[in-house]
Motif scaffolding. Structure first.
Motif, PDB file in Angstrom:
ATOM      1  N   LEU A 186      81.583  23.430  58.082  1.00 54.82           N
ATOM      2  CA  LEU A 186      81.292  23.900  59.438  1.00 54.82           C
ATOM      3  C   LEU A 186      82.576  24.315  60.153  1.00 54.82           C
ATOM      4  O   LEU A 186      83.651  23.776  59.890  1.00 54.82           O
ATOM      5  CB  LEU A 186      80.607  22.803  60.244  1.00 54.82           C
ATOM      6  N   ARG A 187      82.426  25.266  61.089  1.00 56.04           N
ATOM      7  CA  ARG A 187      83.562  25.651  61.927  1.00 56.04           C
ATOM      8  C   ARG A 187      83.325  25.299  63.394  1.00 56.04           C
ATOM      9  O   ARG A 187      84.177  24.694  64.035  1.00 56.04           O
ATOM     10  CB  ARG A 187      83.866  27.145  61.797  1.00 56.04           C
ATOM     11  N   GLU A 188      82.178  25.700  63.967  1.00 52.79           N
ATOM     12  CA  GLU A 188      81.957  25.489  65.399  1.00 52.79           C
ATOM     13  C   GLU A 188      80.477  25.641  65.722  1.00 52.79           C
ATOM     14  O   GLU A 188      79.690  26.156  64.917  1.00 52.79           O
ATOM     15  CB  GLU A 188      82.745  26.514  66.223  1.00 52.79           C
ATOM     16  N   ILE A 189      80.106  25.201  66.921  1.00 54.16           N
ATOM     17  CA  ILE A 189      78.791  25.507  67.462  1.00 54.16           C
ATOM     18  C   ILE A 189      78.796  26.961  67.902  1.00 54.16           C
ATOM     19  O   ILE A 189      79.742  27.435  68.542  1.00 54.16           O
ATOM     20  CB  ILE A 189      78.466  24.611  68.671  1.00 54.16           C
ATOM     21  N   ASN A 190      77.724  27.691  67.565  1.00 53.56           N
ATOM     22  CA  ASN A 190      77.655  29.096  67.947  1.00 53.56           C
ATOM     23  C   ASN A 190      76.688  29.348  69.093  1.00 53.56           C
ATOM     24  O   ASN A 190      77.036  29.988  70.077  1.00 53.56           O
ATOM     25  CB  ASN A 190      77.262  29.956  66.751  1.00 53.56           C
ATOM     26  N   HIS A 191      75.433  28.884  68.978  1.00 56.77           N
ATOM     27  CA  HIS A 191      74.485  29.144  70.069  1.00 56.77           C
ATOM     28  C   HIS A 191      73.276  28.230  69.976  1.00 56.77           C
ATOM     29  O   HIS A 191      73.072  27.532  68.980  1.00 56.77           O
ATOM     30  CB  HIS A 191      74.040  30.607  70.065  1.00 56.77           C
ATOM     31  N   PHE A 192      72.485  28.280  71.044  1.00 59.03           N
ATOM     32  CA  PHE A 192      71.167  27.651  71.087  1.00 59.03           C
ATOM     33  C   PHE A 192      70.164  28.698  71.545  1.00 59.03           C
ATOM     34  O   PHE A 192      70.449  29.480  72.457  1.00 59.03           O
ATOM     35  CB  PHE A 192      71.145  26.462  72.052  1.00 59.03           C
ATOM     36  N   THR A 193      69.007  28.707  70.907  1.00 60.92           N
ATOM     37  CA  THR A 193      67.899  29.561  71.340  1.00 60.92           C
ATOM     38  C   THR A 193      66.805  28.653  71.879  1.00 60.92           C
ATOM     39  O   THR A 193      66.372  27.721  71.193  1.00 60.92           O
ATOM     40  CB  THR A 193      67.373  30.421  70.181  1.00 60.92           C
ATOM     41  N   THR A 194      66.372  28.946  73.104  1.00 63.63           N
ATOM     42  CA  THR A 194      65.434  28.087  73.811  1.00 63.63           C
ATOM     43  C   THR A 194      64.235  28.898  74.262  1.00 63.63           C
ATOM     44  O   THR A 194      64.381  29.994  74.816  1.00 63.63           O
ATOM     45  CB  THR A 194      66.125  27.446  75.029  1.00 63.63           C
ATOM     46  N   TYR A 195      63.048  28.361  74.033  1.00 70.12           N
ATOM     47  CA  TYR A 195      61.814  29.001  74.482  1.00 70.12           C
ATOM     48  C   TYR A 195      61.474  28.532  75.896  1.00 70.12           C
ATOM     49  O   TYR A 195      61.434  27.318  76.170  1.00 70.12           O
ATOM     50  CB  TYR A 195      60.665  28.665  73.531  1.00 70.12           C
ATOM     51  N   VAL A 196      61.232  29.491  76.787  1.00 72.60           N
ATOM     52  CA  VAL A 196      61.008  29.193  78.201  1.00 72.60           C
ATOM     53  C   VAL A 196      59.837  30.015  78.724  1.00 72.60           C
ATOM     54  O   VAL A 196      59.397  30.979  78.096  1.00 72.60           O
ATOM     55  CB  VAL A 196      62.273  29.490  79.033  1.00 72.60           C
ATOM     56  N   ALA A 197      59.326  29.619  79.892  1.00 72.40           N
ATOM     57  CA  ALA A 197      58.193  30.324  80.490  1.00 72.40           C
ATOM     58  C   ALA A 197      58.601  31.662  81.079  1.00 72.40           C
ATOM     59  O   ALA A 197      57.875  32.652  80.996  1.00 72.40           O
ATOM     60  CB  ALA A 197      57.543  29.453  81.568  1.00 72.40           C
ATOM     61  N   GLN A 231      80.325  32.389  71.155  1.00 68.00           N
ATOM     62  CA  GLN A 231      79.287  31.456  71.598  1.00 68.00           C
ATOM     63  C   GLN A 231      78.378  32.098  72.645  1.00 68.00           C
ATOM     64  O   GLN A 231      78.810  32.910  73.455  1.00 68.00           O
ATOM     65  CB  GLN A 231      79.916  30.213  72.210  1.00 68.00           C
ATOM     66  N   PHE A 232      77.100  31.682  72.632  1.00 68.50           N
ATOM     67  CA  PHE A 232      76.164  32.182  73.633  1.00 68.50           C
ATOM     68  C   PHE A 232      74.970  31.263  73.757  1.00 68.50           C
ATOM     69  O   PHE A 232      74.760  30.354  72.938  1.00 68.50           O
ATOM     70  CB  PHE A 232      75.713  33.614  73.296  1.00 68.50           C
ATOM     71  N   MET A 233      74.186  31.509  74.791  1.00 69.72           N
ATOM     72  CA  MET A 233      72.883  30.872  74.981  1.00 69.72           C
ATOM     73  C   MET A 233      71.844  31.977  75.082  1.00 69.72           C
ATOM     74  O   MET A 233      72.087  33.006  75.708  1.00 69.72           O
ATOM     75  CB  MET A 233      72.872  30.019  76.250  1.00 69.72           C
ATOM     76  N   GLN A 318      70.451  26.849  62.297  1.00 67.03           N
ATOM     77  CA  GLN A 318      70.835  28.173  61.793  1.00 67.03           C
ATOM     78  C   GLN A 318      72.290  28.120  61.337  1.00 67.03           C
ATOM     79  O   GLN A 318      73.123  27.441  61.946  1.00 67.03           O
ATOM     80  CB  GLN A 318      70.666  29.215  62.902  1.00 67.03           C
ATOM     81  N   LEU A 319      72.608  28.835  60.264  1.00 66.78           N
ATOM     82  CA  LEU A 319      73.968  28.899  59.734  1.00 66.78           C
ATOM     83  C   LEU A 319      74.402  30.354  59.643  1.00 66.78           C
ATOM     84  O   LEU A 319      73.670  31.183  59.102  1.00 66.78           O
ATOM     85  CB  LEU A 319      74.034  28.249  58.340  1.00 66.78           C
ATOM     86  N   GLN A 320      75.583  30.657  60.169  1.00 67.82           N
ATOM     87  CA  GLN A 320      76.067  32.042  60.212  1.00 67.82           C
ATOM     88  C   GLN A 320      77.557  32.138  59.889  1.00 67.82           C
ATOM     89  O   GLN A 320      78.278  31.136  59.923  1.00 67.82           O
ATOM     90  CB  GLN A 320      75.814  32.640  61.604  1.00 67.82           C
ATOM     91  N   HIS A 321      77.990  33.364  59.627  1.00 68.38           N
ATOM     92  CA  HIS A 321      79.398  33.677  59.405  1.00 68.38           C
ATOM     93  C   HIS A 321      80.204  33.292  60.645  1.00 68.38           C
ATOM     94  O   HIS A 321      79.696  33.351  61.775  1.00 68.38           O
ATOM     95  CB  HIS A 321      79.543  35.178  59.119  1.00 68.38           C
ATOM     96  N   HIS A 322      81.466  32.934  60.444  1.00 66.61           N
ATOM     97  CA  HIS A 322      82.262  32.426  61.567  1.00 66.61           C
ATOM     98  C   HIS A 322      82.561  33.489  62.628  1.00 66.61           C
ATOM     99  O   HIS A 322      83.038  33.155  63.721  1.00 66.61           O
ATOM    100  CB  HIS A 322      83.565  31.789  61.069  1.00 66.61           C
ATOM    101  N   THR A 323      82.250  34.779  62.340  1.00 71.77           N
ATOM    102  CA  THR A 323      82.449  35.820  63.347  1.00 71.77           C
ATOM    103  C   THR A 323      81.159  36.157  64.106  1.00 71.77           C
ATOM    104  O   THR A 323      81.171  37.017  64.985  1.00 71.77           O
ATOM    105  CB  THR A 323      82.982  37.112  62.695  1.00 71.77           C
ATOM    106  N   TYR A 324      80.070  35.503  63.774  1.00 68.60           N
ATOM    107  CA  TYR A 324      78.770  35.819  64.368  1.00 68.60           C
ATOM    108  C   TYR A 324      78.798  35.643  65.884  1.00 68.60           C
ATOM    109  O   TYR A 324      79.243  34.604  66.392  1.00 68.60           O
ATOM    110  CB  TYR A 324      77.711  34.904  63.764  1.00 68.60           C
ATOM    111  N   CYS A 325      78.304  36.660  66.601  1.00 70.69           N
ATOM    112  CA  CYS A 325      78.222  36.595  68.064  1.00 70.69           C
ATOM    113  C   CYS A 325      76.840  37.007  68.561  1.00 70.69           C
ATOM    114  O   CYS A 325      76.647  37.210  69.760  1.00 70.69           O
ATOM    115  CB  CYS A 325      79.298  37.463  68.718  1.00 70.69           C
ATOM    116  N   GLY A 326      75.893  37.172  67.617  1.00 68.81           N
ATOM    117  CA  GLY A 326      74.544  37.555  67.991  1.00 68.81           C
ATOM    118  C   GLY A 326      74.314  39.046  68.086  1.00 68.81           C
ATOM    119  O   GLY A 326      73.234  39.486  68.498  1.00 68.81           O
ATOM    120  N   GLY A 327      75.310  39.845  67.687  1.00 63.96           N
ATOM    121  CA  GLY A 327      75.206  41.295  67.812  1.00 63.96           C
ATOM    122  C   GLY A 327      74.865  41.989  66.504  1.00 63.96           C
ATOM    123  O   GLY A 327      74.225  41.417  65.616  1.00 63.96           O
ATOM    124  N   GLY A 328      75.319  43.246  66.398  1.00 66.49           N
ATOM    125  CA  GLY A 328      75.065  44.031  65.199  1.00 66.49           C
ATOM    126  C   GLY A 328      76.082  43.736  64.112  1.00 66.49           C
ATOM    127  O   GLY A 328      76.911  42.835  64.222  1.00 66.49           O
TER     128      GLY A 328
END
Length: 335
Positions: A186-197, A231-233, A318-328
């Motif tokens: 592991l390297r770091e926490i990247n994000h959380f995805t949360t379901y909301v109303a 990192q993002f939410m 979820q597991l992603q590459h250390h450069t992952y930012c949620g984009g393309g």
């Protein structure tokens, strides 16, 4: 009990107050059915050292730190889930943060008043939790500070060097090495995805409270970026007006790792004993699967691969590459 209208901060109150400065995501807590079983699972997979033990809770370091996650037993009538995430606050001072939260119209309360009730009853409230020990005084070191968003999701505000045993520099973080090296680093926490109303209301809450902006978009849903550009939410849902009909739910935590390729991660998960989730079925405990995020959701042509696993309780990671930012991009690195 329904959400009290006076509990939620008004837009005018939030807009008039200065945002609370944060450094990024810091930690999260998994409520699990068997702490020792989960400890064995996560240490075997990730090789994470224990950094603190507090009562029945065990906290594991992510990468070289300071990020960590805590394994805590489920409470009465509670199912395993991701209970909360924590944000790192530079210059952490619990009393100053309580004042800032009050400036945003967030009301101080006592969490135990809400035992056995819906988490929606805590929406727009803040509280402290005294940690196990003999000290009864209100000190930074022996309390954790929380605020609940409009969906009742608890968010901990934390010292940048906290390790799960309290806040402040005087709280020791003593590493206990894992029994053996893990299969995935592991390297770091990247994000959380949360379901909301209502994702628009939720995003506005976090933007106003913490001064966040958009880092990227996945379809119509913005990613609220944090300090390091990775990192993002992300808050996913509809646009239900008024009080949410049900509490929000943190769907998954995402961790950035070393040596990521889709094939190699799946190979290591399979080696560890996880099986592939059958296509079209809901995930069961100890399975892995890949979701391909296509261009209409901000992914690469052909799809940005996003790799998931379910732990012994069925909690999704979820597991992603250390450069992952949620984009393309192939690794989701283009934001």
């Amino acid at each position: 009990m329904a959400l009290l209208p006076m509990s939620m901060p008004s837009v005018a109150q939030q807009d008039a107050a200065e945002p609370i400065a944060i450094d990024g995501l810091h930690s999260f807590e998994l409520r699990v059915s068997d702490v020792e079983r989960s400890l064995e699972f996560y240490q075997g997979l990730f090789g994470s050292p224990v950094i603190s033990r507090l009562g029945d809770n065990v906290s594991l370091q992510i990468g070289d730190g300071p990020h960590y996650f805590t394994l805590a037993p489920t409470r009465r009538d509670e199912q395993p889930h991701i209970h909360h995430f924590a944000l790192s606050v530079p210059g952490f001072n619990i009393f100053e943060l309580q004042r800032q939260l009050s400036d945003h119209g967030i009301t101080r309360t006592v969490e135990t008043l809400y035992d056995g009730r819906s988490s929606l009853d805590t929406a727009g409230l803040t509280w402290t939790v005294r940690l196990p020990g003999e000290g009864e005084d209100m000190m930074t070191e022996n309390h954790h500070l929380y605020v609940a968003d409009p969906n009742g999701i608890p968010v901990q505000l934390s010292s940048p060097d906290a390790c799960g045993a309290g806040e402040g520099r005087g709280v020791p973080c003593e590493l206990e090495p894992a029994p053996e090296e893990g299969l995935i680093e592991l390297r770091e926490i990247n994000h959380f995805t949360t379901y909301v109303a209502n994702y628009e209301v939720t995003n506005d809450f976090y933007r106003n409270l913490f001064g966040l902006g958009n880092q990227a978009f996945q379809g119509t849903f913005p990613l609220l970026g944090l300090s390091d550009g990775r990192q993002f939410m992300m808050f996913v849902g509809g646009t239900q007006p008024g009080t949410p009909a049900q509490p929000g739910r943190i769907d998954h935590a995402s961790l950035n790792i070393e040596n990521f390729t889709e094939e190699s991660v799946l190979e290591r998960l399979t080696e560890y004993g996880l099986t592939a989730r059958p296509a079209g079925e809901d995930a069961r405990p100890l399975q892995h699967w890949v979701s391909r995020r296509m261009p209409e959701r901000g992914g690469a042509p052909g799809g940005t691969p996003e790799v998931y696993l379910s732990d012994p309780d069925g909690i999704h990671i979820q597991l992603q590459h250390h450069t992952y930012c949620g984009g393309g991009g192939v690794f989701g690195e283009d934001c």
